[in-house]
Design a protein around this motif. Structure first.
Motif, PDB file in Angstrom:
ATOM      1  N   TYR A 185       0.840  -1.202   0.000  1.00 54.81           N
ATOM      2  CA  TYR A 185       0.000   0.000   0.000  1.00 54.81           C
ATOM      3  C   TYR A 185       0.874   1.251   0.000  1.00 54.81           C
ATOM      4  CZ  TYR A 185      -4.568  -2.197   0.509  1.00 54.81           C
ATOM      5  OH  TYR A 185      -5.717  -2.894   0.268  1.00 54.81           O
ATOM      6  N   GLN A 188       1.929   2.282  -3.457  1.00 52.98           N
ATOM      7  CA  GLN A 188       0.874   2.947  -4.225  1.00 52.98           C
ATOM      8  C   GLN A 188       0.635   4.364  -3.734  1.00 52.98           C
ATOM      9  OE1 GLN A 188      -0.054   1.519  -7.022  1.00 52.98           O
ATOM     10  NE2 GLN A 188       1.392  -0.054  -6.303  1.00 52.98           N
ATOM     11  N   LEU A 221       3.827   0.195   6.169  1.00 51.33           N
ATOM     12  CA  LEU A 221       3.365   1.376   5.439  1.00 51.33           C
ATOM     13  C   LEU A 221       4.288   2.566   5.669  1.00 51.33           C
ATOM     14  CD1 LEU A 221       1.135   2.793   3.756  1.00 51.33           C
ATOM     15  CD2 LEU A 221      -0.066   3.225   5.922  1.00 51.33           C
ATOM     16  N   LEU A 265      -6.975   4.694   2.192  1.00 56.35           N
ATOM     17  CA  LEU A 265      -6.661   3.284   1.972  1.00 56.35           C
ATOM     18  C   LEU A 265      -7.753   2.442   2.625  1.00 56.35           C
ATOM     19  CD1 LEU A 265      -2.833   3.267   2.872  1.00 56.35           C
ATOM     20  CD2 LEU A 265      -3.947   3.919   0.713  1.00 56.35           C
ATOM     21  N   LEU A 267      -8.964  -1.357   3.521  1.00 49.43           N
ATOM     22  CA  LEU A 267      -8.260  -2.624   3.661  1.00 49.43           C
ATOM     23  C   LEU A 267      -9.136  -3.863   3.539  1.00 49.43           C
ATOM     24  CD1 LEU A 267      -5.583  -1.828   6.393  1.00 49.43           C
ATOM     25  CD2 LEU A 267      -5.587  -1.362   3.931  1.00 49.43           C
ATOM     26  N   ILE A 291      -7.420   3.956  -2.634  1.00 52.42           N
ATOM     27  CA  ILE A 291      -6.838   2.656  -2.962  1.00 52.42           C
ATOM     28  C   ILE A 291      -7.617   1.610  -2.181  1.00 52.42           C
ATOM     29  CG2 ILE A 291      -4.773   1.212  -2.961  1.00 52.42           C
ATOM     30  CD1 ILE A 291      -3.116   3.784  -2.881  1.00 52.42           C
ATOM     31  N   SER A 293      -9.275  -2.621  -1.735  1.00 54.72           N
ATOM     32  CA  SER A 293      -8.801  -3.983  -1.501  1.00 54.72           C
ATOM     33  C   SER A 293      -9.729  -4.972  -2.179  1.00 54.72           C
ATOM     34  CB  SER A 293      -8.754  -4.273   0.000  1.00 54.72           C
ATOM     35  OG  SER A 293      -8.377  -5.610   0.246  1.00 54.72           O
TER      36      SER A 293
END
Length: 362
Positions: A185, A188, A221, A265, A267, A291, A293
């Motif tokens: 992650y 990204q 991260l 993000l 998850l 982003i 999952s």
């Protein structure tokens, strides 16, 4: 060699029993006809009885042989607390296919039930059935560890999938380490970040990330995103039978109660599909990049329309296949790698344009 393909032996037994009952009632009906007084009538009744008896004998000797039942050398149970999403369906399908190559029937214990069993009940069923091995996506906590120990006491090896319980008496783990997932992650985030990027919000599912998992993910991260100007805001998302508070957090952002992040993000799949559409609906798509999952038709659509920048997922096909291979290795040789790493997949708009959804499905 034991046949495990549906219908089960018990179902075939009941099927034959039902046929036998029809035959028996028909014979009894024939024998209860009024007393016949002619040789012709006696002959007809005898012929009917003989035909039913012949049919009964045919059922007894051919009920199984006429059907094409595949036999297997091994019976493997696959158990997860998350079976109602496309990711798990892909994992299960891959596990079944790979199992067949090893002569193993891979069965989802509560796959035919309308209500899912608890993990404890599912493992108990697997133990009672005397399976040769268990593939388990465990929940956090002592219940899973205790049930793994119980399976071990019954001589049944357990391989954990996707999430690990390193302190439990499992024989191996197949998946990706939370630290490495955090790094993926982070990579990204670096691709999306600009000089103006200041805040990254991480929506963490409480059901699948305990305190230890969160800590490892955070370390992976932050060790990847080293820019001092980027801060991280970790929000724990609680799940209540499919409902979660991710939407409340997005509304709080829109209302100014929570600082607006530059990147979010997500998850897991549920959080991704709660967050991405809502960010669009409240008009923040141009200001917040997301982003997600997992991979599903809905997530691919979000990426295709530009609402979701990308999605990171463990390759479900590889997860299912590698898990079966690890368990069968242990069954055959009584030893297996402590940790089998599975690749992650990054799906973004470029991937969809280059390969299309068919390539991802393959």
């Amino acid at each position: 060699m034991v046949a495990f393909d549906p219908p089960t032996f018990q179902q075939r037994k009941l099927q034959r029993k039902g046929s036998e009952s029809v035959v028996r009632k028909s014979i009894e009906k024939a024998l209860k006809l009024p007393v016949v007084r002619t040789m012709g009538s006696i002959f007809v009744v005898s012929l009917v009885a003989f035909l039913f008896i012949a049919y009964f004998f045919h059922l007894k000797t051919n009920a199984v042989s006429e059907l094409d039942y595949t036999t297997y050398d091994y019976h493997i149970a696959i158990i997860s607390d998350q079976t109602d999403n496309s990711f798990w369906e892909a994992v299960y399908a891959s596990a079944q296919e790979t199992g067949a190559d090893y002569g193993a029937y891979v069965e989802q214990i509560d796959g035919t039930l309308s209500n899912a069993l608890s993990m404890e009940d599912a493992i108990n069923v697997a133990i009672y059935a005397g399976v040769d091995g268990i593939l388990l996506r465990p929940t956090e906590g002592e219940v899973s560890e205790d049930m793994i120990e119980r399976a071990y006491d019954h001589g049944i090896p357990v391989v954990t999938m996707q999430k690990d319980l390193p302190n439990a008496n499992r024989q191996g783990f197949v998946g990706i380490n939370d630290y490495f997932l955090g790094q993926e992650y982070g990579k990204q985030v670096l691709k999306l970040a600009t000089q103006d990027t200041q805040l990254v919000m991480v929506l963490v599912p409480a059901t699948t990330f305990d305190a230890t998992s969160q800590s490892w993910f955070q370390q992976g991260l932050t060790s990847t995103v080293l820019q001092e100007n980027i801060a991280f805001d970790f929000q724990i998302i609680q799940d209540d039978k499919g409902l979660n508070n991710a939407e409340d957090i997005i509304h709080s952002i829109a209302e100014g109660a929570i600082a607006q992040p530059d990147i979010i993000l997500c998850l897991d799949e549920t959080i991704t599909l709660s967050t991405s559409p809502l960010v669009r609906e409240i008009g923040l798509s141009d200001e917040i990049q997301i982003i997600g999952s997992s991979v599903s038709e809905a997530i691919l659509l979000e990426i295709e329309t530009g609402n979701l920048n990308a999605s990171i997922t463990i390759d479900p096909t590889e997860l299912g296949s590698a898990s079966v291979e690890a368990l069968m290795t242990y069954i055959h040789y009584h030893m297996v790698s402590y940790y089998t790493e599975v690749d992650t997949m990054l799906i973004d708009h470029d991937v969809l344009l280059t390969y299309g959804e068919e390539a991802i499905d393959d």
